[in-house]
Write a protein that holds these residues in place. Structure first.
Motif, PDB file in Angstrom:
ATOM      1  N   GLU A  31       0.903  -1.225   0.069  1.00  0.00           N
ATOM      2  CA  GLU A  31       0.234  -0.044  -0.020  1.00  0.00           C
ATOM      3  C   GLU A  31       0.918   1.284   0.101  1.00  0.00           C
TER       4      GLU A  31
ATOM      5  N   LEU B 173      -3.743   7.466   4.577  1.00  0.00           N
ATOM      6  CA  LEU B 173      -3.308   6.179   4.948  1.00  0.00           C
ATOM      7  C   LEU B 173      -3.637   5.814   6.275  1.00  0.00           C
TER       8      LEU B 173
ATOM      9  N   HIS C 299      -5.114  -1.752   3.149  1.00  0.00           N
ATOM     10  CA  HIS C 299      -4.804  -3.176   3.099  1.00  0.00           C
ATOM     11  C   HIS C 299      -4.898  -3.894   4.342  1.00  0.00           C
TER      12      HIS C 299
ATOM     13  N   THR D  50      -1.686  -3.119   6.678  1.00  0.00           N
ATOM     14  CA  THR D  50      -1.542  -1.709   7.140  1.00  0.00           C
ATOM     15  C   THR D  50      -2.370  -1.683   8.280  1.00  0.00           C
TER      16      THR D  50
ATOM     17  N   ARG E  75      -4.365   6.350  -4.708  1.00  0.00           N
ATOM     18  CA  ARG E  75      -4.018   5.447  -3.851  1.00  0.00           C
ATOM     19  C   ARG E  75      -3.554   4.349  -4.497  1.00  0.00           C
TER      20      ARG E  75
ATOM     21  N   VAL F 136      -2.830   0.151  -4.105  1.00  0.00           N
ATOM     22  CA  VAL F 136      -2.830  -1.101  -2.997  1.00  0.00           C
ATOM     23  C   VAL F 136      -2.773  -2.285  -3.546  1.00  0.00           C
TER      24      VAL F 136
ATOM     25  N   ALA G 287      -9.177  -5.064  -0.745  1.00  0.00           N
ATOM     26  CA  ALA G 287      -8.907  -3.523  -0.186  1.00  0.00           C
ATOM     27  C   ALA G 287     -10.478  -2.884  -0.071  1.00  0.00           C
TER      28      ALA G 287
END
Length: 316
Positions: free
Chosen positions: A228, A235, A241, A244, A305, A307, A312
């Motif tokens: 990611e 974030l 993810h 994450t 973004r 990923v 996701a």
């Protein structure tokens, strides 16, 4: 300024980092986050031409201001390190030479890259020590590393990294060996120096709380791959993810006594025996059938973004 394009790094024909991409701009702070063993240090060693143990960049390219670093000779690497790209190591006690004084080690940087006199090198070294907040800089200049505290040694490494005003500084978990109070001081100093010099900073860490107030962008790495990448604020507020999300759940928060500490189960796979499909699926509570069959691509959504996950954003 610094670009890694589809870089694969292998040891004995076993790829430990695969198809790694990173694009840093002038004055930007990018943080590379992941557990120990995810490949973060391997990547930065490749940037500096310091891969040990037979490691090689087997695919891709690394360019700095348009120049191909992988074509550099050993002499070109020596000129680059410290002058254009500097590094702050995580353990100052082992990074510094124990049998040389702080002053002699700092003088060496100036004299190697700028060919100045011993007297001028000493003056600049003492000035640099004062700039990073070391008290009695003239006295500390003559001290050996073991005579300084951990926080002071880390400040010395920061002074050495900024000495020749490089374009990029790589900080490899610069606060790992320090207590929480000193960590905050070192991060504040690093942020202050970066803003003053407008140096691009690549901050390596396994702790998302470290980069919360510093990074412009965060790239999350797992088992040699980026999973990611996004602007830091986006974030941290909305991880896409599961890995994450797991890293964020493992961060201790003093301002929230109701927060439950959650550990990610299992461990990173052996580089020589990685699972089929997504490398994270054996540890992922949201893994679907597709996750076990094929590695998802690193895709970019409408907000820009990136990923690497079939599921996701589907979890809460």
């Amino acid at each position: 300024m610094l670009k890694l394009d589809n870089v694969t790094i292998s040891y004995k024909n076993v790829p430990t980092v695969q198809n790694f991409n990173l694009d840093m701009k002038e004055g930007q702070i990018v943080s590379l986050v992941g557990e120990s063993g995810s490949g973060k240090t391997t990547v930065i060693r490749a940037v500096l031409g310091l891969l040990a143990g037979g490691g090689k960049v087997t695919e891709g390219s690394i360019t700095f201001e348009g120049e191909d670093l992988l074509s550099y000779t050993p002499e070109q690497w020596r000129k680059l390190r410290g002058s254009d790209i500097s590094m702050i190591f995580q353990d100052a006690l082992t990074a510094l030479n124990p049998v040389m004084t702080i002053g002699k080690q700092m003088d060496e940087i100036y004299r190697c890259h700028e060919k100045i006199s011993k007297k001028e090198a000493k003056m600049r070294s003492i000035k640099a020590l004062k700039a990073v907040g070391i008290p009695d800089a003239e006295l500390r200049y003559h001290a050996f590393p073991h005579e300084l505290s951990g926080g002071m040694r880390q400040r010395v490494l920061i002074a050495m990294a900024f000495a020749c005003e490089p374009e990029v500084i790589i900080a490899d978990e610069p606060t790992t060996a320090l207590d929480v109070t000193i960590q905050a001081q070192i991060l504040e100093l690093l942020s202050k120096m970066q803003k003053e010099k407008q140096t691009a900073l690549l901050l390596i860490t396994h702790d998302l709380s470290v980069v919360r107030s510093m990074a412009d962008r965060i790239a999350v790495m797992y088992s040699g791959k980026i999973v990611e990448e996004a602007p830091a604020k986006e974030l941290l507020e909305n991880p896409l993810h599961p890995y994450t999300k797991g890293l964020m759940a493992a961060v201790a928060r003093l301002d929230d006594d109701k927060k439950e500490f959650v550990q990610i189960p299992g461990h990173l796979p052996d580089p020589a025996d990685k699972p089929a499909g997504c490398y994270f699926h054996p540890r992922c509570p949201y893994a679907a059938t597709a996750c076990r069959k094929a590695m998802p691509l690193l895709t970019q959504n409408e907000q820009g973004r990136k990923v690497r996950c079939y599921e996701a954003g589907k979890f809460k």
